[in-house]
Design a protein around this motif. Structure first.
Motif, PDB file in Angstrom:
ATOM      1  N   LEU A  95       0.809  -1.215   0.000  1.00 53.71           N
ATOM      2  CA  LEU A  95       0.000   0.000   0.000  1.00 53.71           C
ATOM      3  C   LEU A  95       0.841   1.264   0.000  1.00 53.71           C
ATOM      4  CD1 LEU A  95      -2.871   1.038  -0.032  1.00 53.71           C
ATOM      5  CD2 LEU A  95      -2.879   0.989   2.441  1.00 53.71           C
ATOM      6  N   MET A  96       1.528   1.556   1.093  1.00 59.51           N
ATOM      7  CA  MET A  96       2.219   2.824   1.211  1.00 59.51           C
ATOM      8  C   MET A  96       3.494   2.816   0.368  1.00 59.51           C
ATOM      9  SD  MET A  96       1.502   5.673   2.800  1.00 59.51           S
ATOM     10  CE  MET A  96       0.606   5.280   4.292  1.00 59.51           C
ATOM     11  N   PRO A  97       3.640   3.727  -0.607  1.00 60.33           N
ATOM     12  CA  PRO A  97       4.890   3.788  -1.370  1.00 60.33           C
ATOM     13  C   PRO A  97       6.074   4.062  -0.447  1.00 60.33           C
ATOM     14  CG  PRO A  97       3.179   5.173  -2.345  1.00 60.33           C
ATOM     15  CD  PRO A  97       2.677   4.742  -1.009  1.00 60.33           C
ATOM     16  N   ALA A  98       7.227   3.562  -0.812  1.00 57.89           N
ATOM     17  CA  ALA A  98       8.405   3.711   0.045  1.00 57.89           C
ATOM     18  C   ALA A  98       8.713   5.176   0.332  1.00 57.89           C
ATOM     19  CB  ALA A  98       9.611   3.028  -0.603  1.00 57.89           C
ATOM     20  N   ALA A  99       8.569   6.036  -0.680  1.00 57.99           N
ATOM     21  CA  ALA A  99       8.895   7.451  -0.494  1.00 57.99           C
ATOM     22  C   ALA A  99       7.973   8.124   0.512  1.00 57.99           C
ATOM     23  CB  ALA A  99       8.823   8.185  -1.831  1.00 57.99           C
ATOM     24  N   ALA A 100       6.703   7.659   0.579  1.00 55.57           N
ATOM     25  CA  ALA A 100       5.719   8.298   1.442  1.00 55.57           C
ATOM     26  C   ALA A 100       5.642   7.667   2.825  1.00 55.57           C
ATOM     27  CB  ALA A 100       4.346   8.230   0.783  1.00 55.57           C
ATOM     28  N   ASP A 101       6.246   6.498   3.016  1.00 56.86           N
ATOM     29  CA  ASP A 101       6.122   5.773   4.269  1.00 56.86           C
ATOM     30  C   ASP A 101       6.684   6.595   5.421  1.00 56.86           C
ATOM     31  OD1 ASP A 101       5.148   3.261   5.286  1.00 56.86           O
ATOM     32  OD2 ASP A 101       7.209   2.812   5.847  1.00 56.86           O
ATOM     33  N   ALA A 102       5.840   6.879   6.416  1.00 56.88           N
ATOM     34  CA  ALA A 102       6.240   7.595   7.632  1.00 56.88           C
ATOM     35  C   ALA A 102       6.661   9.035   7.353  1.00 56.88           C
ATOM     36  CB  ALA A 102       7.369   6.850   8.355  1.00 56.88           C
TER      37      ALA A 102
END
Length: 491
Positions: free
Chosen positions: A9-16
């Motif tokens: 789900l969460m793209p790596a760039a957007a994670d956290a």
């Protein structure tokens, strides 16, 4: 492998992280997991904005807005159309992701993406409309009333339909020359924030014009009280809406509140009961009743009460409940344990007060069975409060006047509906109801992307967003006069 295990789900760039000035930045407010309601799986980490994060993002939005307001209307419209195309390009991915994160069925996710596409297309037309009028004036002077952007618009969106309820403010606000700071619910940061950040970046929106900062009350209060944000658009609960309205009023801000309240669906004795039961079931149970327009109260003429009740109990007994992303159920899970516990207590309290549990009232995990209560009356919790869960409240009436009185026994609501073969009678009843939207021979969950959307009292603050209302909501008036030469004055 089920559908819930196949899609990261969460793209790596957007994670956290937070989306600020066109980049994904580490927040100072910490992080927390985003859980899939159906399975409990961790879908990623959401970055939590602090007040300092919010204040910095607002400053960068304000700096970017002036150049955007000076951009040609055609160029702004083009960005909105490209955003619609970007949504279409990833339609199935986004639809499944929304279903997973919100606990909805896949058609619910598909509906969100479809509506988001249309909302962007409709918003693209706003810059190309007349932006004011020529006023009557004295000879030798031109007098104009112009619509100009507010500057920075703060948008606070909820968990239930996060893409629609965010982009319906984000798209028109951007189209009309504003910058937007969006605070999505941290339970649904992908559907309510990351998707919009992705598609507007792909559409060529300049950096800083859309800032996406999930957060809690600290971040929300920083957004509402910052003097650089002259307008707040909020969708959510009446309790939080009251707090935002108080803060916005104290800081002399324009505020658009879309809340909830009581939505009434009246079934007359001449209704087709099979069709009416289907309408009631959809209006009350779609997306587990977690909809601001859900058919909270079903007012039924006493002569057809038993027939409608039997049909609804049959549907409640047989509708499958489970993982919405599986494609095999009609109802998915509720958003989290807190929401489920609140709803379950409301059902139990209403039964203790004298209502009869006809179906449902049980749950497994976060999946609550579609529930039917009969004998519901004023003073019971499920009559007086918005359930925000999969509940049909059956309320009996004898006369049209009694139906109107029962329906208006509330502090307002968004939507109302009347079902009956005599359309003139149904319309006459409907026009007496205290609601922002009225549907004859339909249920209460309706929105076409081009209609004004809002309601009185607990429905909001009486304002509306959507369609013809957007130009008024996301701009302000400016009066301009022009003379060929400076006249003489007697001082």
């Amino acid at each position: 492998m089920g559908a819930s295990e196949q899609l990261p789900l969460m793209p790596a760039a957007a994670d956290a992280r937070l989306y600020d000035q066109g980049a994904w930045r580490v927040p100072t407010g910490g992080t927390r997991p985003v859980n899939e309601p159906a399975t409990g799986l961790v879908l990623g980490q959401v970055g939590i904005a602090s007040a300092a994060d919010m204040q910095g993002a607002i400053g960068r939005a304000q700096a970017a807005q002036k150049a955007w307001a000076a951009t040609s209307p055609r160029d702004r419209a083009a960005v909105l159309l490209k955003a619609a195309q970007a949504l279409q390009a990833r339609f199935e991915d986004y639809a499944l992701a929304i279903a997973r994160e919100t606990g909805g069925i896949v058609p619910k996710g598909q509906h969100e993406v479809k509506e988001a596409i249309v909302l962007c297309q409709v918003a693209a037309g706003l810059p190309m409309q007349a932006q004011g009028q020529v006023l009557p004036s004295t000879p030798g002077r031109m007098s104009l009333a112009k619509r100009v952007p507010h500057g920075v618009v703060g948008v606070i969106s909820p968990f239930n339909f996060p893409l629609i309820l965010g982009i319906r403010s984000v798209a028109p606000a951007l189209a009309l020359g504003n910058a937007v700071v969006l605070k999505p619910d941290p339970r649904t940061p992908y559907s309510g924030g990351v998707i919009m950040a992705e598609v507007f970046e792909q559409a060529g929106l300049p950096a800083g014009l859309l800032q996406v900062l999930p957060g809690d009350a600290e971040a929300g209060e920083a957004l509402v009280t910052d003097p650089r944000v002259p307008m707040i658009a909020f969708t959510g609960s009446p309790g939080v809406g009251r707090r935002i309205g108080e803060l916005a009023g104290r800081h002399l801000k324009k505020v658009s509140l879309e809340l909830g309240g009581a939505n009434n669906l009246i079934v007359l004795e001449d209704a087709d009961l099979d069709a009416a039961a289907s309408a009631v079931a959809f209006g009350a149970w779609f997306h587990q009743g977690q909809i601001c327009m859900a058919s909270n109260r079903v007012l039924v003429h006493e002569s057809v009460l038993e027939g409608l009740k039997a049909r609804l109990v049959g549907k409640a007994t047989h509708l499958p409940v489970g993982d919405g992303a599986s494609g095999r159920v009609a109802l998915g899970p509720m958003i989290d344990a807190k929401q489920l516990s609140h709803f379950d207590a409301l059902v139990k309290d209403t039964v203790k007060a004298g209502a009869t549990l006809e179906a449902g009232g049980t749950f497994e995990g976060l999946c609550y069975r579609p529930t039917v209560l009969s004998g519901v009356k004023p003073g019971m919790r499920s009559f007086d409060e918005e359930p925000f869960g999969p509940l049909v409240n059956l309320v009996s009436f004898k006369t049209d006047e009694e139906a109107v009185s029962l329906a208006n026994n509330s502090q307002g609501g968004l939507s109302a509906a009347v079902i009956g073969r005599d359309v003139s009678r149904a319309l006459a009843i409907g026009e007496q109801l205290n609601a922002g939207m009225l549907h004859i021979n339909d249920q209460t969950v309706n929105d076409d992307a081009v209609n004004p959307f809002g309601g009185p009292g607990l429905g909001g603050n009486g304002s509306a967003v959507g369609g013809p209302a957007d130009l008024d909501e996301y701009t302000r008036w400016q009066w301009v006069t022009v003379k060929a030469a400076l006249p003489g004055f007697p001082f």
